[in-house]
Design an enzyme around this catalytic site. Structure first.
Site, PDB file in Angstrom:
ATOM      1  N   GLY A  95       0.842  -1.187   0.000  1.00 17.26           N
ATOM      2  CA  GLY A  95       0.000   0.000   0.000  1.00 17.26           C
ATOM      3  C   GLY A  95       0.877   1.236   0.000  1.00 17.26           C
ATOM      4  O   GLY A  95       2.033   1.202  -0.425  1.00 17.26           O
ATOM      5  N   ALA A  96       0.350   2.347   0.500  1.00 16.10           N
ATOM      6  CA  ALA A  96       1.092   3.607   0.458  1.00 16.10           C
ATOM      7  C   ALA A  96       2.378   3.535   1.277  1.00 16.10           C
ATOM      8  O   ALA A  96       3.452   3.922   0.800  1.00 16.10           O
ATOM      9  CB  ALA A  96       0.209   4.748   0.949  1.00 16.10           C
ATOM     10  N   ARG A 144      -3.375  -8.168  -8.669  1.00 17.38           N
ATOM     11  CA  ARG A 144      -4.055  -7.082  -7.974  1.00 17.38           C
ATOM     12  C   ARG A 144      -3.162  -5.850  -7.884  1.00 17.38           C
ATOM     13  O   ARG A 144      -1.995  -5.870  -8.259  1.00 17.38           O
ATOM     14  CB  ARG A 144      -4.486  -7.545  -6.578  1.00 17.38           C
ATOM     15  CG  ARG A 144      -5.560  -8.623  -6.607  1.00 17.38           C
ATOM     16  CD  ARG A 144      -5.940  -9.065  -5.201  1.00 17.38           C
ATOM     17  NE  ARG A 144      -6.866 -10.193  -5.221  1.00 17.38           N
ATOM     18  CZ  ARG A 144      -7.201 -10.900  -4.149  1.00 17.38           C
ATOM     19  NH1 ARG A 144      -6.686 -10.585  -2.962  1.00 17.38           N
ATOM     20  NH2 ARG A 144      -8.047 -11.914  -4.249  1.00 17.38           N
ATOM     21  N   GLN A 198      -5.540  -6.848   9.212  1.00 16.95           N
ATOM     22  CA  GLN A 198      -4.940  -8.016   8.565  1.00 16.95           C
ATOM     23  C   GLN A 198      -3.722  -8.548   9.320  1.00 16.95           C
ATOM     24  O   GLN A 198      -3.203  -9.616   8.994  1.00 16.95           O
ATOM     25  CB  GLN A 198      -4.533  -7.662   7.131  1.00 16.95           C
ATOM     26  CG  GLN A 198      -5.694  -7.306   6.219  1.00 16.95           C
ATOM     27  CD  GLN A 198      -5.231  -6.904   4.828  1.00 16.95           C
ATOM     28  OE1 GLN A 198      -4.103  -7.208   4.430  1.00 16.95           O
ATOM     29  NE2 GLN A 198      -6.093  -6.213   4.090  1.00 16.95           N
ATOM     30  N   HIS A 205       3.184   0.372  12.895  1.00 22.84           N
ATOM     31  CA  HIS A 205       2.172   0.724  13.899  1.00 22.84           C
ATOM     32  C   HIS A 205       2.047  -0.485  14.814  1.00 22.84           C
ATOM     33  O   HIS A 205       1.980  -1.618  14.348  1.00 22.84           O
ATOM     34  CB  HIS A 205       0.838   1.043  13.225  1.00 22.84           C
ATOM     35  CG  HIS A 205      -0.261   1.445  14.176  1.00 22.84           C
ATOM     36  ND1 HIS A 205      -0.053   2.311  15.224  1.00 22.84           N
ATOM     37  CD2 HIS A 205      -1.572   1.099  14.235  1.00 22.84           C
ATOM     38  CE1 HIS A 205      -1.196   2.493  15.875  1.00 22.84           C
ATOM     39  NE2 HIS A 205      -2.125   1.762  15.300  1.00 22.84           N
TER      40      HIS A 205
END
EC number: 1.1.1.86
Length: 491
Positions: A46-47, A76, A110, A132
């Site tokens: 992701g980012a 994807r 996830q 995180h």
């Protein structure tokens, strides 16, 4: 699994909440060398995943991406982003066993599935990284004792992490080592090298703890960073329209007002933001902010209490198990609000007009920033951590609203932040409605006329603004960033 924070005794809780040290530039003299020649496998593209990976590769590290088999087979977005940027991509089974450092940059919800999948594949003595700490602190994930667990948490969206690196700088970053998982005592060396590889050492690194990062991050995003901006947008728009303002103009004043106002905040803290107002408007904004702080303090404290106790996390994880029913309902309802569906204003609003006609918005920013900071510090979080999780990140979130209103903010932030945002805003909007009903002309949508002010009152208000603890620590931290940027550019 048990919430990790709640397994600690009070002394341990306070020690971890209060862990925060600004690290010197000399502590990063070795750069990313500790990880050079080792294999770093990132899970998730992701980012944060993509942009951290790009920076780390440009810093000389061996980076590849482990994706689920379905993501690769179906090509994807994660697979496309990784392959289009020239990275090696493989399945967990293909890449994880050779990894010296596995970096989990998937969404919070996830993490448990990802960790359960990769942990059996990780070689003895490898390291697991997070940006995180929710999975470790709130979920209480148990990691094999031979695995070192570290965190590098850039205090900016992933795109900003990349852009600042390309400019030869970086973004402020928190690093931490999980005390339960540092078998070889190399956790700090790994975290420092990872932070240096992303460019974070050029902007300032705080040595923190998983606990301090999680509790302060949750508090900031739920209250001032997202919840206050959402509640403020809805309340201010409805107030303007109810008093006869063109909905399109009202929408633009709010959508772009937050960004304009917080740009001053970014450059010079609350002091500069308030200095953009005329003297009569400054006095009024200060008075409004004091009223707002008194009204909202119990709500801010409830959010902090629920974060500390784990009540927030358990509620959100229950919603995960219920297919995000609450989250998706709140998201749909937000999309149908009058602010989100208002027409666009084609005219121009000058920069100063946002300040002159947005006195209430400035008061909301001041009150929210100070309350978030004060509530975190009162709970044992060190001032530097509280600053980064309140004032520092606010301009970045305001920028997302300027792009596509609240929709964009809620798309860009994590699901964890979005869930907390809705909890706060759904409580804050009705709480502030009586206050909104008592506003005076000039508070919102029109300018307060110039006029005489009491010099002693103005002096006292200026002193109160500048002497607040967040202004003191903010000035220091912004100074560090400026000095480091000057050194980085010169070097």
């Amino acid at each position: 699994m048990a919430n990790y924070f709640n397994t600690l005794n009070l002394r341990q809780q306070l020690a971890q909440l209060g862990k925060c040290r600004f690290m010197g530039r000399d502590e990063f003299a070795d750069g990313a060398s500790y990880l050079q020649g080792k294999k770093v496998v990132i899970v998730g593209c992701g980012a944060q995943g993509l942009n951290q990976g790009l920076n780390m590769r440009d810093s000389g590290l061996d980076i590849s991406y482990a994706l689920r088999k379905e993501a690769i087979a179906e090509k994807r977005a994660s697979w496309r982003k990784a392959t289009e940027n020239g990275f090696k991509v493989g399945t967990y089974e293909e890449l994880i066993p050779q990894a010296d450092l596995v970096v989990n940059l998937t969404p919070d919800k996830q993490h448990s599935d990802v960790v359960r999948s990769v942990q059996p594949l990780m070689k003895d003595g490898a390291a697991l990284g997070y940006s995180h700490g929710f999975n470790i602190v709130e979920v209480g994930e148990q990691i094999r004792k031979d695995i070192t667990v570290v965190m590098v948490a850039p205090k900016c969206p992933g795109t900003e992490v990349r852009e600042e690196y390309k400019r030869g700088f970086g973004v402020p970053t928190l690093i931490a080592v999980h005390p339960e998982n540092d078998p070889k005592g190399e956790g700090m060396a790994i975290a420092k090298a990872w932070a240096a590889a992303t460019g974070g050492h050029r902007a300032g690194v705080l040595e923190s703890s998983f606990v301090a990062e999680v509790k302060s991050d949750l508090m900031g995003e739920q209250t001032i960073l997202c919840g206050m901006l959402q509640a403020g947008s809805l309340l201010c728009f409805d107030k303007l329209v109810a008093e006869g303002t063109d909905p399109a103009y009202a929408e633009k004043l709010i959508q772009f007002g937050w960004e304009t106002i917080t740009e001053a905040l970014k450059q010079g803290g609350i002091t500069l933001m308030m200095d953009r107002l005329s003297n009569p408007a400054k006095l009024r904004a200060y008075a409004l902010s004091e009223q707002l702080k008194e009204i909202m303090a119990p709500l801010f404290q409830k959010h902090m209490d629920d974060i500390i106790s784990g009540e927030f996390s358990s509620g959100m994880m229950a919603d995960w198990a219920n297919d995000d029913k609450k989250l998706l309902t709140w998201r749909e309802e937000t999309g149908k609000t009058a602010f989100e569906t208002a027409p666009q204003f084609e005219g121009k609003i000058g920069e100063q007009e946002y300040f002159d006609k947005g006195v209430l918005m400035i008061a909301m920013v001041k009150a929210g920033v100070e309350l978030a900071f004060e509530t975190m510090v009162d709970s044992g979080i060190i001032e530097e951590s509280a600053y980064y999780e309140s004032l520092h990140e606010l301009p970045l979130i305001a920028n997302t609203i300027a792009r596509k209103r609240l929709y964009e903010m809620n798309v860009v932030i994590s699901d964890t932040a979005e869930y907390g945002n809705y909890l706060f805003s759904y409580a804050c909007v009705p709480l502030l409605k009586p206050f909104m009903a008592e506003l005076q002309p000039g508070d919102l949508g029109s300018a307060i006329p110039e006029g005489a002010v009491d010099n002693a009152q103005l002096r006292d208000v200026n002193d109160a603004i500048r002497s607040h603890a967040i202004e003191q620590v903010g000035k220091k931290l912004r100074g560090y960033m400026t000095d480091m940027k000057r050194i980085a550019v010169a070097g």
